[in-house]
Design an enzyme around this catalytic site. Sequence first.
Site, PDB file in Angstrom:
ATOM      1  N   PRO A   1       0.822  -1.203   0.000  1.00  0.00           N
ATOM      2  CA  PRO A   1       0.000   0.000   0.000  1.00  0.00           C
ATOM      3  C   PRO A   1       0.864   1.264   0.000  1.00  0.00           C
ATOM      4  O   PRO A   1       1.903   1.315   0.657  1.00  0.00           O
ATOM      5  CB  PRO A   1      -0.761  -0.108   1.325  1.00  0.00           C
ATOM      6  CG  PRO A   1       0.186  -0.835   2.223  1.00  0.00           C
ATOM      7  CD  PRO A   1       0.904  -1.823   1.335  1.00  0.00           C
TER       8      PRO A   1
ATOM      9  N   CYS B   1       4.659  29.129 -16.140  1.00  0.00           N
ATOM     10  CA  CYS B   1       4.223  29.675 -17.426  1.00  0.00           C
ATOM     11  C   CYS B   1       3.518  28.632 -18.295  1.00  0.00           C
ATOM     12  O   CYS B   1       3.929  28.370 -19.429  1.00  0.00           O
ATOM     13  CB  CYS B   1       5.442  30.193 -18.151  1.00  0.00           C
ATOM     14  SG  CYS B   1       6.778  28.984 -18.095  1.00  0.00           S
TER      15      CYS B   1
END
Length: 418
Positions: free
Chosen positions: A274, A342
């Site tokens: 897990p 950007c």
Amino acid sequence: MHHFQYKNDELYCESVSVSKIAEEIGTPFYLYSHATLKRHFKTFDNAFGAIERLVCFSAKANTNLAILRLFQSLGSGLDIVSGGELYRGIKAGFLPEKIVYSGVGKTIDEIDYALNSGILMFNVESLEELTLIQTRAKTLNKQAPIALRVNPDVDPKTHPYISTGLKKNKFGIESDVALEVYKAAMKMEHIRIVGIDCHIGSQITDTTPFKDALEKIKLLINTLKELGISIQYLDMGGGLGITYADEDPPHPDEYAKVLVNSLKETSLTLILEPGRVIVGNAGILVTSVLYSKRGEIKKFIIVDAGMNDLMRPTLYDAYHAIEPVKKPKGDFIKADVVGPICETGDFLALDRNIANVGKGDLLAVMSAGAYGFAMSSNYCSRPRCAEVMVHQDHFEVIRRRETFQDLNRGESIPSFLE
Ligand code: LLP
């Protein structure tokens, strides 16, 4: 008990005010609750009751040394996918005998490193890989313990980028081919067959795919028995999902019950890998609002964490709840929460109903403990952010914020450009 909660409209992690940490170390930063990490590990592990098992935390979800050390101290093993994760695991104190190694592209150097370390087993994903492991083990005069990662062809009904157990995925060996590969492995002198493995995907919110996969694997185990191949480990991988928004994943108890019920007759040791279910909701990303602005059709909240810090919204369209660290009075607005990078893809949330926060306010991006920092990058030469762990009324930086000097560490200007 939930360890990220409001007291007097202010967000706390255990007994520490989130704004106090921000004041001291700046933003952005990942923040983990020790108590939550511990509780999640124990809940998962205890769910399997008396059955023989080894829970191997999946390092890829969060590789911070402090987090690995915590799980190691709780008795966890480790699921790794690279030489780098093996290095971190050993540094964090894991015994190699508790480390399992998956991945379709193990290199010679990585295989040698794992053989020399003495890991518990390689989860082998192809015949070519098996052959290479045999060759390297022979050269190093070792026995390589292996399981084959079988692709059971079940649909985990999750995001296509994180489903791994379908025929069209690159992972594992198809069930019918697996038998032939096991037979080949039997003949290899430096290979010791110890297990069988599968991992079908991630953020799975239903027990059925796990059950279906296990049924298919059991058939294979029986056939192996008939061939005289007896194995010790059954590795069912990871994949149990968490609540990000309104998902209703099974509790680890329910998940464990499905596996345990179906395994009653066997004496195999169960291995589980897990990741998300242990760390996902044990961590948040704290970021400050730099500006807000109103476009003609949208409002934008511009924060100091970007897609380089948390990639999941951009990459998977993943939803992360975003909460104000200090609840402001007043209305909610609908806005995009965006970073300074950007790219149009640089967002943490789109068209989100969110408290009307402004410049200087802090926001908490929730459920960010898994695949958050671990997938962050230096894109746009942004130093990677700090990581902090809270223990009761105390916090410590477990990874300092990177500096500009860290950014070009290892780079050099070649002699012909000097
Ligand atoms: N075992 C293997 C072989 C795996 O490939 C993975 C995850 C795990 C265990 C742990 O799975 P978990 O319990 O965390 O679901 N970056 C994506 C998730 C990619 C998962 C890759 N493999 C995300 O942010 O959603």
